[in-house]
Write a protein that holds these residues in place. Structure first.
Motif, short mmCIF file in Angstrom:
data_model
loop_
_atom_site.label_atom_id
_atom_site.label_comp_id
_atom_site.label_asym_id
_atom_site.label_seq_id
_atom_site.Cartn_x
_atom_site.Cartn_y
_atom_site.Cartn_z
N MET A 1 0.84 -1.18 0.00
CA MET A 1 0.00 0.00 0.00
C MET A 1 0.88 1.24 0.00
N THR A 2 0.35 2.27 -0.65
CA THR A 2 1.07 3.54 -0.71
C THR A 2 0.19 4.63 -0.10
N ASP A 3 0.77 5.79 0.08
CA ASP A 3 0.00 6.87 0.71
C ASP A 3 -0.52 7.92 -0.28
N GLU A 4 -0.44 7.63 -1.58
CA GLU A 4 -0.90 8.59 -2.58
C GLU A 4 -2.40 8.86 -2.51
N PHE A 5 -3.15 8.00 -1.87
CA PHE A 5 -4.60 8.15 -1.80
C PHE A 5 -5.08 8.47 -0.39
N ASP A 6 -4.17 8.70 0.53
CA ASP A 6 -4.54 8.95 1.93
C ASP A 6 -5.51 10.12 2.08
N LEU A 9 -8.93 8.92 1.06
CA LEU A 9 -9.48 7.98 2.04
C LEU A 9 -9.91 8.69 3.32
#
Length: 164
Positions: A1-6, A9
């Motif tokens: 998982m990456t944080d590009e969509f944090d 979300l």
């Protein structure tokens, strides 16, 4: 998982606390809209509709693609759709050039071969709109099941006008 969509979300968690629930999935206003993916368009709002009242199908240019046809077929037979609006709009990139030019632009922007790309771009937006409406009106699984119209939305005024 990456944080590009944090960020998205996190926003979704806020939304989920008050998100509408208990919808049945029917188009309660009996409306389906095929329109462009352009972020300037708000299909429900432009028609005075609310969540749960219409089925919205978005494609480049608001063109009636195979997926859009399938959505309309399902809409009229299973989801209580009685009227279908095909809505193009002013200042649309799909109406500013043809497919050859669109392929060139994508290839230039991506550095990749875009020769297989076909989005239906055409400078004759009205003719494309009329052809798309005819396609739906004459489709054997749609013909006679819904009223179908073609419209142009003006992104500068917010006004919708019927073309066909």
């Amino acid at each position: 998982m990456t944080d590009e969509f944090d960020d998205l979300l996190k926003a979704n968690r806020r939304y989920a606390t008050s998100a509408p629930r208990n919808f049945d999935g029917y188009a309660h206003a009996g409306v389906a809209v095929v329109t462009c993916m352009d972020s300037r368009l708000q299909p429900l709002e432009m028609l005075g509709l609310m969540l749960g009242e219409a089925k919205i199908l978005r494609t480049p240019g608001g063109h009636v693609t195979e997926d859009a046809v399938n959505g309309c077929i399902l809409g009229v037979h299973l989801l209580r759709v009685e009227r279908i609006l095909v809505i193009a709009h002013t200042r649309c990139a799909m109406a500013a050039c043809d497919d050859a030019e669109m392929r060139r632009r994508v290839a230039e922007a991506s550095g990749r071969d875009a020769s297989g790309l076909s989005v239906g771009a055409t400078t004759d937006q009205e003719a494309k709109l009329r052809a798309d409406v005819t396609l739906l009106r004459e489709h054997p699984l749609i013909e006679g099941t819904a009223q179908i119209g073609g419209f142009l939305y003006d992104v500068d005024t917010g006004l919708l006008s019927q073309v066909c």
